[in-house]
Design a protein around this motif. Structure first.
Motif, mmCIF file in Angstrom:
data_model
loop_
_atom_site.group_PDB
_atom_site.id
_atom_site.type_symbol
_atom_site.label_atom_id
_atom_site.label_comp_id
_atom_site.label_asym_id
_atom_site.label_seq_id
_atom_site.Cartn_x
_atom_site.Cartn_y
_atom_site.Cartn_z
ATOM 1 N N ASN A 41 19.236 52.057 93.187
ATOM 2 C CA ASN A 41 18.232 51.433 92.322
ATOM 3 C C ASN A 41 17.175 52.429 91.831
ATOM 4 O O ASN A 41 16.019 52.069 91.643
ATOM 5 C CB ASN A 41 17.568 50.239 93.021
ATOM 6 N N SER A 87 16.514 56.087 89.175
ATOM 7 C CA SER A 87 17.035 56.933 88.101
ATOM 8 C C SER A 87 17.441 58.282 88.692
ATOM 9 O O SER A 87 17.127 58.597 89.841
ATOM 10 C CB SER A 87 15.966 57.134 87.025
ATOM 11 N N ARG A 109 13.505 47.254 93.007
ATOM 12 C CA ARG A 109 14.215 46.992 91.750
ATOM 13 C C ARG A 109 15.668 46.685 92.059
ATOM 14 O O ARG A 109 16.274 47.303 92.931
ATOM 15 C CB ARG A 109 14.181 48.269 90.897
ATOM 16 N N GLY A 119 21.352 48.576 88.646
ATOM 17 C CA GLY A 119 22.041 48.371 87.378
ATOM 18 C C GLY A 119 21.186 47.801 86.276
ATOM 19 O O GLY A 119 19.980 48.018 86.199
ATOM 20 N N LYS A 120 21.864 47.028 85.409
ATOM 21 C CA LYS A 120 21.225 46.485 84.209
ATOM 22 C C LYS A 120 20.039 45.585 84.554
ATOM 23 O O LYS A 120 19.010 45.615 83.872
ATOM 24 C CB LYS A 120 22.267 45.708 83.407
ATOM 25 N N ALA A 121 20.166 44.772 85.601
ATOM 26 C CA ALA A 121 19.082 43.864 85.992
ATOM 27 C C ALA A 121 17.831 44.654 86.374
ATOM 28 O O ALA A 121 16.714 44.282 86.003
ATOM 29 C CB ALA A 121 19.519 42.974 87.147
ATOM 30 N N ARG A 143 17.051 47.716 85.369
ATOM 31 C CA ARG A 143 16.504 48.355 84.162
ATOM 32 C C ARG A 143 15.730 47.346 83.316
ATOM 33 O O ARG A 143 14.824 47.716 82.573
ATOM 34 C CB ARG A 143 17.619 49.006 83.365
ATOM 35 N N ALA A 144 16.064 46.055 83.454
ATOM 36 C CA ALA A 144 15.341 45.004 82.738
ATOM 37 C C ALA A 144 14.063 44.600 83.467
ATOM 38 O O ALA A 144 13.333 43.746 82.988
ATOM 39 C CB ALA A 144 16.247 43.783 82.555
ATOM 40 N N ASN A 158 13.898 43.449 86.798
ATOM 41 C CA ASN A 158 14.071 42.448 87.856
ATOM 42 C C ASN A 158 13.906 43.096 89.232
ATOM 43 O O ASN A 158 14.510 44.130 89.515
ATOM 44 C CB ASN A 158 15.449 41.797 87.770
#
Length: 163
Positions: free
Chosen positions: A15, A17, A98, A101-103, A105-106, A108
């Motif tokens: 989770n 970068s 965090r 993945g995509k969630a 990065r949004a 969540n």
């Protein structure tokens, strides 16, 4: 838990970068860890004390999560949601993480109450006095260890999105 090297630990985070992964400082004391007595490994970033890191073995492979401690203190004395220790030998704080993945990065996140210094493995292995005559203290300890492992596994799976 499997013995882990610093590079294995750093590459296990799901989770963060790439920049955040490269900035993770793994304590040198991990070389001396008693891996057989750890259900997960956790530490705080000495440069950013609100950051915490946990690595657990999920499906036979290490998985790491970066956590952020809430700046606001809790109003009452909370109980750790992983070890459920009722004697509270240490502080318990609210951490958020965090999602992977995509969630993630949004934006969540998931929050949980944890021991501030990640002492759960030690807490569940402590032998408490018997609650009543004939109480099996060792069996109670084994149940606490299994419960901790289940809580950690569930939290990691939830953040990875495979729960």
């Amino acid at each position: 838990m499997l013995a882990l090297s610093a590079s294995t630990i750093r590459s296990a985070f799901v989770n963060v970068s790439t920049r955040e992964r490269n900035a993770i400082v793994v304590p040198a004391a991990f070389d001396e860890s008693d891996w057989d007595r750890l259900d997960y490994v956790g530490w705080r970033d000495p440069k950013s004390p609100l950051l915490g890191f946990v690595v657990a073995e999920i499906d036979g492979a290490p998985v790491g999560l970066q956590l952020r401690q809430a700046e606001q203190a809790t109003r009452s004395r909370p109980q750790c949601s992983w070890c459920s220790d009722v004697t509270l030998p240490n502080d318990v704080v609210l951490f958020s993480a965090r999602r992977a993945g995509k969630a993630g990065r949004a934006g969540n996140t998931v929050g949980t109450l944890l021991c501030a210094g990640f002492e759960c493995s030690r807490n569940v292995r402590r032998l408490d006095p018997p609650a009543y005559l004939g109480y099996d203290v060792a069996a109670a300890r084994d149940r606490r260890i299994e419960s901790l492992r289940a809580h950690v596994d569930s939290f990691f799976r939830d953040l990875r999105g495979d729960a």
